[in-house]
Design a protein around this motif. Structure first.
Motif, PDB file in Angstrom:
ATOM      1  N   CYS A 308       0.831  -1.200   0.000  1.00 37.95           N
ATOM      2  CA  CYS A 308       0.000   0.000   0.000  1.00 37.95           C
ATOM      3  C   CYS A 308       0.868   1.253   0.000  1.00 37.95           C
ATOM      4  O   CYS A 308       0.540   2.244  -0.670  1.00 37.95           O
ATOM      5  CB  CYS A 308      -0.931  -0.012   1.208  1.00 37.95           C
ATOM      6  N   ARG A 312       0.525   4.088  -2.826  1.00 40.38           N
ATOM      7  CA  ARG A 312       0.173   5.482  -2.520  1.00 40.38           C
ATOM      8  C   ARG A 312       1.257   6.442  -3.015  1.00 40.38           C
ATOM      9  O   ARG A 312       0.949   7.537  -3.511  1.00 40.38           O
ATOM     10  CB  ARG A 312      -0.046   5.641  -1.015  1.00 40.38           C
ATOM     11  N   SER A 342      -7.635   3.162   1.266  1.00 44.03           N
ATOM     12  CA  SER A 342      -7.622   3.927   0.020  1.00 44.03           C
ATOM     13  C   SER A 342      -6.282   3.841  -0.699  1.00 44.03           C
ATOM     14  O   SER A 342      -5.232   3.659  -0.084  1.00 44.03           O
ATOM     15  CB  SER A 342      -7.946   5.394   0.308  1.00 44.03           C
ATOM     16  N   ASP A 343      -6.335   3.968  -2.029  1.00 40.86           N
ATOM     17  CA  ASP A 343      -5.146   4.061  -2.893  1.00 40.86           C
ATOM     18  C   ASP A 343      -4.198   2.874  -2.742  1.00 40.86           C
ATOM     19  O   ASP A 343      -2.987   3.008  -2.947  1.00 40.86           O
ATOM     20  CB  ASP A 343      -4.383   5.367  -2.638  1.00 40.86           C
ATOM     21  N   SER A 485      -0.380   9.535   2.772  1.00 40.01           N
ATOM     22  CA  SER A 485      -0.515   9.007   4.135  1.00 40.01           C
ATOM     23  C   SER A 485       0.099   7.622   4.257  1.00 40.01           C
ATOM     24  O   SER A 485       0.002   6.807   3.336  1.00 40.01           O
ATOM     25  CB  SER A 485      -2.000   8.935   4.525  1.00 40.01           C
ATOM     26  N   GLY A 490      -5.783   6.695   6.436  1.00 44.58           N
ATOM     27  CA  GLY A 490      -5.534   7.754   5.473  1.00 44.58           C
ATOM     28  C   GLY A 490      -5.152   9.098   6.041  1.00 44.58           C
ATOM     29  O   GLY A 490      -4.942  10.052   5.280  1.00 44.58           O
TER      30      GLY A 490
END
Length: 494
Positions: A308, A312, A342-343, A485, A490
């Motif tokens: 992750c 990101r 997220s992302d 982040s 996040g």
């Protein structure tokens, strides 16, 4: 490398390869599917199953899996699990868990009969008999038999599952409890009939490349050594770019990022006297979340996984790009699908799928001259048991934190992880921090490893010995970590 499904794993990957070829050629249609079924199973005689018709049905279901779908349209309505059971392949294991063998002497003591409280045992002409419909699988008859004549036939998929997610229906077909499944994928290669498999997202990756999107690959730290000591990260990167990927970044860089942020958390936890777990292994996090929810909220690291972190980073500097993780892990597919983070990576492919993708373009990995290194050796070693904890301690030391009194519990494998979490829940864990990895040996022992672990380790050590000795925090100064982040929820550092 010998596995329970060695005889059919190449066939599984062949299906994925052929589906990928259709995707590259814009030929994904029902007509071509039928052609592919007959191409892979021409007949007239069956090769793996009882009949040609069952083999063709299984190929149809594997084609659906290769397209990221459930094996049947009916399952598509009810299941979101990454790991799926192909019912037609799951019919060869014995339904009975306990059976009486030829060792039975029909002894006068009848210990088996007397030990059973459910009326499941009767005395036949030549041996005792266990009625599977009445048997509760308590094992008392096997323990009582003086001749060890009663055998416990534990099915390999259930034996490999450390979370109790696998049961069977009245017909003996495997059922995966999605509330308990941590998506580790060990059941897949434990099944000698190939009845369990995972969804593949190669078609989506190919479509993104053909659509002209900026698709960037992210190779797991476990990659070095997977394909021998002459295939470096530069070799992998070269092949991916030739295939149509815009770039490749080693996820060891994300491991450096994760180590730096977990080091901050560990330092704060030490001052508070709080125990913590690592956050890198998605199967371990799933176990923590599903079976130890209080500890998940209270003790887990809030830092994102290296996958992750790199995703990101890439999306921060390349808005609109598509990120694809390549590694030995099935659970990463579930992590990528988790919309609460997220992302994260858009898609995940295993090493087996990566090799199928290469073959679909008639490509092979070849040695490449030149150096390519974005991660420190500490980040590269995240893939081995103890590697995460060692990298975090290295970061703490680089930050000036005294780590001499820190006690670590390094867990590799589902049983070790579960034991550590039970101690944590009971308040009896003597160590300060838990490094949790659901695969024996760490990620290098993942379900989609390309070679035997000892072969991988030997090749890895040779490749890693050539890496420079840059420090983690110094390495991270080259990257805009303030632009994204590093936390699961996040939020940005203030």
């Amino acid at each position: 490398m010998v596995t329970n499904d060695e005889g059919i794993v190449s066939f599984k990957h062949k299906v994925i390869e052929e589906v990928a070829r259709l995707a590259w050629n814009d030929e994904l249609s029902d007509d071509y599917f039928d052609e592919l079924v007959y191409k892979l199973v021409p007949g007239p005689k069956a090769t793996f199953r009882c009949c040609i018709y069952k083999e063709r049905e299984l190929v149809r279901q594997r084609i659906r899996l290769a397209m990221g779908k459930c094996p049947t349209a009916e399952k598509e309505k009810t299941s979101s699990n990454i790991i799926q059971v192909l019912d037609p392949a799951c019919d060869e294991c014995p339904i009975a868990s306990y059976i009486v063998t030829d060792n039975c002497r029909l002894c006068m003591g009848k210990a088996c009969l007397n030990s059973c409280h459910f009326g499941a045992i009767s005395i036949g002409r030549n041996r005792s008999y266990i009625d599977p419909a009445k048997c509760k699988e308590c094992g008392k008859c096997a323990a009582a038999c003086p001749y060890n004549a009663i055998a416990h036939l534990e099915r390999p998929c259930k034996k490999s599952c450390t979370t109790g997610a696998i049961t069977y229906d009245e017909d003996g077909l495997c059922i995966i409890d999605e509330e308990k499944c941590v998506q580790c994928g060990h059941c897949i290669h434990s099944c000698p009939f190939g009845a369990i498999s995972s969804k593949s997202y190669l078609v989506d990756v190919i479509k993104a490349i053909k659509a002209g999107k900026k698709v960037i690959a992210m190779c797991a730290p476990a990659t070095e050594g997977q394909f021998g000591n002459d295939i470096t990260m530069a070799s992998i990167k070269n092949a991916l770019i030739k295939m149509g990927f815009a770039d490749m970044v080693e996820v060891g860089l994300g491991a450096d990022m994760t180590a730096a942020f977990e080091a901050k958390e560990w330092a704060e936890a030490l001052e508070e006297g709080k125990k913590m777990t690592t956050s890198c292994c998605p199967a371990f996090i799933n176990m923590l979340k599903k079976q130890f929810p209080e500890e998940f909220e209270k003790n887990k690291s809030t830092t994102v996984s290296p996958m992750c972190a790199v995703s990101r980073y890439l999306k921060a500097v390349n808005p609109g790009c598509v990120t694809v993780f390549i590694g030995p892990c099935i659970a990463k597919k579930a992590e990528a699908a988790d919309e609460s983070i997220s992302d994260n990576a858009d898609y995940v492919m295993t090493y087996g799928e990566f090799r199928a993708l290469l073959r679909s373009k008639d490509m092979k990995l070849t040695p490449v001259e030149g150096e390519y290194q974005e991660a420190t050796v500490w980040g590269k070693r995240f893939a081995s048991s103890g590697g995460v904890a060692n990298a975090v301690l290295e970061c703490m030391q680089e930050m000036g934190v005294d780590t001499s009194d820190i006690k670590l519990r390094k867990c590799a494998g589902g049983q070790e992880c579960r034991q550590a979490l039970l101690l944590l829940k009971a308040g009896r864990l003597p160590e300060d921090f838990i490094e949790g990895m659901m695969c024996p040996g760490g990620c290098v022992g993942g379900p989609s490893k390309h070679m035997a672990e000892n072969e991988i380790t030997k090749a890895r050590e040779e490749l890693l010995s050539a890496a420079d000795k840059r420090k983690i925090i110094e390495n991270l100064k080259k990257y805009p970590i303030d632009k994204f982040s590093m936390y699961r929820d996040g939020h940005m550092d203030s």
